[in-house]
Design a protein around this motif. Structure first.
Motif, PDB file in Angstrom:
ATOM      1  N   ALA A 170      40.121  80.383  56.118  1.00  0.00           N
ATOM      2  CA  ALA A 170      39.340  81.476  55.569  1.00  0.00           C
ATOM      3  C   ALA A 170      38.867  81.084  54.177  1.00  0.00           C
ATOM      4  CB  ALA A 170      40.192  82.741  55.488  1.00  0.00           C
ATOM      5  N   ASP A 171      37.691  81.549  53.798  1.00  0.00           N
ATOM      6  CA  ASP A 171      37.160  81.221  52.473  1.00  0.00           C
ATOM      7  C   ASP A 171      38.106  81.665  51.361  1.00  0.00           C
ATOM      8  OD1 ASP A 171      33.659  81.878  53.312  1.00  0.00           O
ATOM      9  OD2 ASP A 171      34.901  80.085  53.569  1.00  0.00           O
ATOM     10  N   SER A 172      38.817  82.744  51.590  1.00  0.00           N
ATOM     11  CA  SER A 172      39.682  83.309  50.558  1.00  0.00           C
ATOM     12  C   SER A 172      40.885  82.421  50.233  1.00  0.00           C
ATOM     13  CB  SER A 172      40.168  84.693  50.979  1.00  0.00           C
ATOM     14  OG  SER A 172      40.873  84.621  52.209  1.00  0.00           O
ATOM     15  N   VAL A 173      41.203  81.474  51.104  1.00  0.00           N
ATOM     16  CA  VAL A 173      42.392  80.633  50.879  1.00  0.00           C
ATOM     17  C   VAL A 173      42.060  79.154  50.755  1.00  0.00           C
ATOM     18  CG1 VAL A 173      43.778  82.318  52.137  1.00  0.00           C
ATOM     19  CG2 VAL A 173      42.983  80.254  53.312  1.00  0.00           C
ATOM     20  N   LYS A 174      40.808  78.794  50.939  1.00  0.00           N
ATOM     21  CA  LYS A 174      40.425  77.380  50.848  1.00  0.00           C
ATOM     22  C   LYS A 174      40.797  76.806  49.498  1.00  0.00           C
ATOM     23  CE  LYS A 174      36.624  77.164  54.179  1.00  0.00           C
ATOM     24  NZ  LYS A 174      35.151  77.074  54.366  1.00  0.00           N
ATOM     25  N   GLY A 175      41.385  75.624  49.524  1.00  0.00           N
ATOM     26  CA  GLY A 175      41.789  74.956  48.299  1.00  0.00           C
ATOM     27  C   GLY A 175      43.163  75.365  47.804  1.00  0.00           C
ATOM     28  N   ARG A 176      43.721  76.427  48.385  1.00  0.00           N
ATOM     29  CA  ARG A 176      45.050  76.901  47.955  1.00  0.00           C
ATOM     30  C   ARG A 176      46.095  76.789  49.067  1.00  0.00           C
ATOM     31  NH1 ARG A 176      45.780  82.100  46.752  1.00  0.00           N
ATOM     32  NH2 ARG A 176      44.139  82.882  48.152  1.00  0.00           N
ATOM     33  N   PHE A 177      45.671  77.016  50.295  1.00  0.00           N
ATOM     34  CA  PHE A 177      46.585  76.979  51.434  1.00  0.00           C
ATOM     35  C   PHE A 177      46.307  75.724  52.264  1.00  0.00           C
ATOM     36  CE2 PHE A 177      47.290  81.857  52.066  1.00  0.00           C
ATOM     37  CZ  PHE A 177      47.618  81.973  50.727  1.00  0.00           C
ATOM     38  N   THR A 178      47.378  75.195  52.847  1.00  0.00           N
ATOM     39  CA  THR A 178      47.253  74.042  53.732  1.00  0.00           C
ATOM     40  C   THR A 178      48.062  74.295  54.997  1.00  0.00           C
ATOM     41  OG1 THR A 178      47.028  72.532  51.851  1.00  0.00           O
ATOM     42  CG2 THR A 178      47.578  71.561  53.978  1.00  0.00           C
ATOM     43  N   ILE A 179      47.400  74.172  56.132  1.00  0.00           N
ATOM     44  CA  ILE A 179      48.090  74.321  57.411  1.00  0.00           C
ATOM     45  C   ILE A 179      48.393  72.933  57.959  1.00  0.00           C
ATOM     46  CG2 ILE A 179      45.951  74.449  58.780  1.00  0.00           C
ATOM     47  CD1 ILE A 179      47.396  76.537  60.556  1.00  0.00           C
ATOM     48  N   SER A 180      49.562  72.800  58.560  1.00  0.00           N
ATOM     49  CA  SER A 180      49.933  71.539  59.180  1.00  0.00           C
ATOM     50  C   SER A 180      50.713  71.828  60.455  1.00  0.00           C
ATOM     51  CB  SER A 180      50.760  70.671  58.214  1.00  0.00           C
ATOM     52  OG  SER A 180      51.943  71.339  57.837  1.00  0.00           O
ATOM     53  N   ARG A 181      50.871  70.786  61.231  1.00  0.00           N
ATOM     54  CA  ARG A 181      51.469  70.989  62.545  1.00  0.00           C
ATOM     55  C   ARG A 181      52.298  69.769  62.914  1.00  0.00           C
ATOM     56  NH1 ARG A 181      47.835  73.127  67.628  1.00  0.00           N
ATOM     57  NH2 ARG A 181      49.343  72.838  69.302  1.00  0.00           N
ATOM     58  N   ASP A 182      53.419  70.007  63.533  1.00  0.00           N
ATOM     59  CA  ASP A 182      54.276  68.945  64.040  1.00  0.00           C
ATOM     60  C   ASP A 182      54.414  69.167  65.543  1.00  0.00           C
ATOM     61  OD1 ASP A 182      56.339  67.259  64.825  1.00  0.00           O
ATOM     62  OD2 ASP A 182      57.457  67.531  62.965  1.00  0.00           O
ATOM     63  N   ASN A 183      53.633  68.457  66.309  1.00  0.00           N
ATOM     64  CA  ASN A 183      53.634  68.664  67.757  1.00  0.00           C
ATOM     65  C   ASN A 183      54.972  68.265  68.381  1.00  0.00           C
ATOM     66  OD1 ASN A 183      50.992  69.689  67.900  1.00  0.00           O
ATOM     67  ND2 ASN A 183      50.110  67.637  68.017  1.00  0.00           N
TER      68      ASN A 183
END
Length: 121
Positions: free
Chosen positions: A59-72
């Motif tokens: 979302a534009d509101s969180v870009k640059g502040r939040f990072t999503i990651s995944r461990d399959n």
């Protein structure tokens, strides 16, 4: 599919939190995993998503502040939240979409219980 989120809490503005979500059940049905949030009196907002090959969307509101990651390998998805603001206060939900849904898609097929994030000013 069952989703179990954790990691919420109380933090001061400018601080950081890391949310975790563990998936169980028929994991092979999942493509996209993500997070959405809902604050009191506000509509649900999609925060971030990640496909099973690592393509992300924010979302534009969180870009640059939040990072999503995944461990399959661990069937888990994470949300690192930095530079938190009071307006980030909400219940955060982990969600997942089955394969062959359009990308991006604002819906979800499975959603876990929420975890509360409170950011004080």
């Amino acid at each position: 599919v069952q989703l179990q989120a954790s990691g919420g809490g109380l933090v001061q503005a400018g601080g950081s939190l890391r949310l975790s979500c563990a998936a169980s059940g028929t994991i092979s049905n999942i493509n996209v995993m993500g997070w959405d949030r809902q604050a009191p009196g506000k509509e649900r907002e999609l925060v971030a998503s990640i496909t099973n090959i690592g393509t992300t969307n924010y979302a534009d509101s969180v870009k640059g502040r939040f990072t999503i990651s995944r461990d399959n390998a661990q069937n888990a998805v994470y949300l690192q939240m930095n530079s938190l603001k009071p307006e980030d206060t909400a219940v955060y939900y982990c969600n997942a979409q089955r394969k062959f849904r359009p990308i991006p898609w604002s819906g979800y097929d499975w959603r876990g219980q929420g975890t509360l994030v409170t950011v004080s000013s």
